[in-house]
Design an enzyme around this catalytic site. Structure first.
Site, short mmCIF file in Angstrom:
data_model
loop_
_atom_site.label_atom_id
_atom_site.label_comp_id
_atom_site.label_asym_id
_atom_site.label_seq_id
_atom_site.Cartn_x
_atom_site.Cartn_y
_atom_site.Cartn_z
N GLU A 64 40.11 38.20 39.72
CA GLU A 64 40.02 39.47 40.43
C GLU A 64 39.73 39.26 41.91
OE1 GLU A 64 37.19 42.01 38.49
OE2 GLU A 64 38.14 41.81 36.52
N ASP A 107 41.81 35.30 31.47
CA ASP A 107 40.93 35.75 32.54
C ASP A 107 39.87 34.70 32.88
OD1 ASP A 107 41.63 38.21 33.59
OD2 ASP A 107 40.55 39.36 32.06
N GLU A 116 45.05 48.09 39.01
CA GLU A 116 44.27 48.89 38.07
C GLU A 116 43.69 50.12 38.73
OE1 GLU A 116 40.68 48.68 34.74
OE2 GLU A 116 41.43 46.83 35.66
N ASP A 118 38.89 39.38 29.81
CA ASP A 118 37.43 39.37 29.65
C ASP A 118 36.92 40.70 29.11
OD1 ASP A 118 37.78 40.89 31.94
OD2 ASP A 118 36.45 39.70 33.21
N SER A 119 37.81 41.67 28.93
CA SER A 119 37.46 42.90 28.23
C SER A 119 37.02 42.62 26.80
CB SER A 119 38.66 43.86 28.22
OG SER A 119 39.84 43.19 27.80
N LYS A 144 43.94 34.41 35.31
CA LYS A 144 43.88 35.63 36.11
C LYS A 144 42.51 35.72 36.75
CE LYS A 144 43.54 39.91 34.37
NZ LYS A 144 42.32 40.43 35.08
#
Length: 279
Positions: free
Chosen positions: A122, A90, A188, A51-52, A120
């Site tokens: 978080e 993501d 991270e 999602d970056s 993925k």
């Protein structure tokens, strides 16, 4: 008639990535489009549609504005460029936190519409139930603990996570996602010593980004590594090239030649049809 011979290695699956725990380091990079995916695929074990892309491709200030539709659009493009690397997409902010059922609906859509091998998400202890729900329903999950960018407002910025009293929290998060069935976990911006301890403590591969060389693998944003994204430069990024500067030089040269009418030259244009010449 014999079957057509296999001409390339089979695509790496989440179980294949999980089996690399403790072995040769797992090489991971991001990809947001087909051309980049082809380059990544030739050298990497895992390609993450992160999602970056909200910041790198769409110019957003954070990942929070990224939508499910954006992830699916870019995921489809990346899928077309991959042959071997394991593709992970993501789950964007707001698409999985409400409930395991919400997470399943959106994860299933991502996988069905992009051809991804896994998603993925978080979060640590608080997301263990959701990870267990997904993995028990045939959706492989890569977890992400430590600095989780979607929680940037809670953390008060992109700060190192796991120092002091927060050390036990990061360890508990990593153990929780591993116990819930995640096939790997991104660490991270966690201190080196803690990253090494987590890697030794969990049975799944750890993928470091600003963590430790002792992690089971490493990941970077490809545009950061290539020097294409210059809005900021994290300490943990080692640039292998400065393609942004080279692209700027190339565009400047093109603009100068166009304004001087030296481009296009004779070799770049087509001659008129000569009279009587064969068509």
């Amino acid at each position: 008639m014999s079957a057509t011979p296999q001409t390339s290695a089979p695509a790496l699956s989440p179980p294949a990535i999980a089996a690399m725990k403790g072995g040769a380091p797992i090489v991971c990079l991001t990809a947001y489009d087909a051309p980049t995916a082809r380059i990544v695929d030739a050298h990497c074990d895992l390609a993450l549609v992160g999602d970056s892309l909200g910041m790198v491709v769409h110019g957003m200030d954070s990942t929070l504005g990224v939508t499910l539709e954006m992830m699916i659009l870019h995921g489809r493009a990346v899928r077309r460029g991959l042959r071997r690397a394991c593709m992970v997409v993501d789950m964007p902010f707001g698409t999985y936190e409400e409930s395991p059922a919400q997470a399943f609906r959106n994860a299933a859509r991502i996988m069905a519409e992009t051809g991804a091998a896994a998603v993925k998400l978080e979060g640590g202890v608080e997301m263990a139930e959701t990870i267990r729900f997904l993995t028990s329903r045939s959706i492989p999950v890569m977890a992400h603990v430590g600095l989780t960018p979607q929680a940037v407002n809670v953390f008060g910025g992109y700060k190192v996570q796991g120092r002091g009293d927060a050390r036990a929290r990061v360890m508990a998060d990593a153990q929780a996602v591993a116990g819930a069935g995640a096939f790997s976990v991104v660490l991270e911006k966690t201190p080196q010593g803690l990253s090494d301890e987590v890697t030794a403590a969990v049975p799944i591969p750890t993928i470091g980004i600003g963590a430790s060389a002792g992690c089971d693998g490493q990941i970077l944003v490809t545009e950061d590594m290539l020097g294409l994204f210059n809005d900021f430069r994290p300490k943990f990024v080692k640039r292998q090239a400065e393609l942004g500067a080279e692209a700027d030089r190339a565009v400047a040269a093109y603009a100068e030649e166009v304004r001087a009418r030296s481009f296009p030259g004779p070799e770049h244009v087509f001659a008129d049809q000569l009279k009587g010449a064969a068509k």
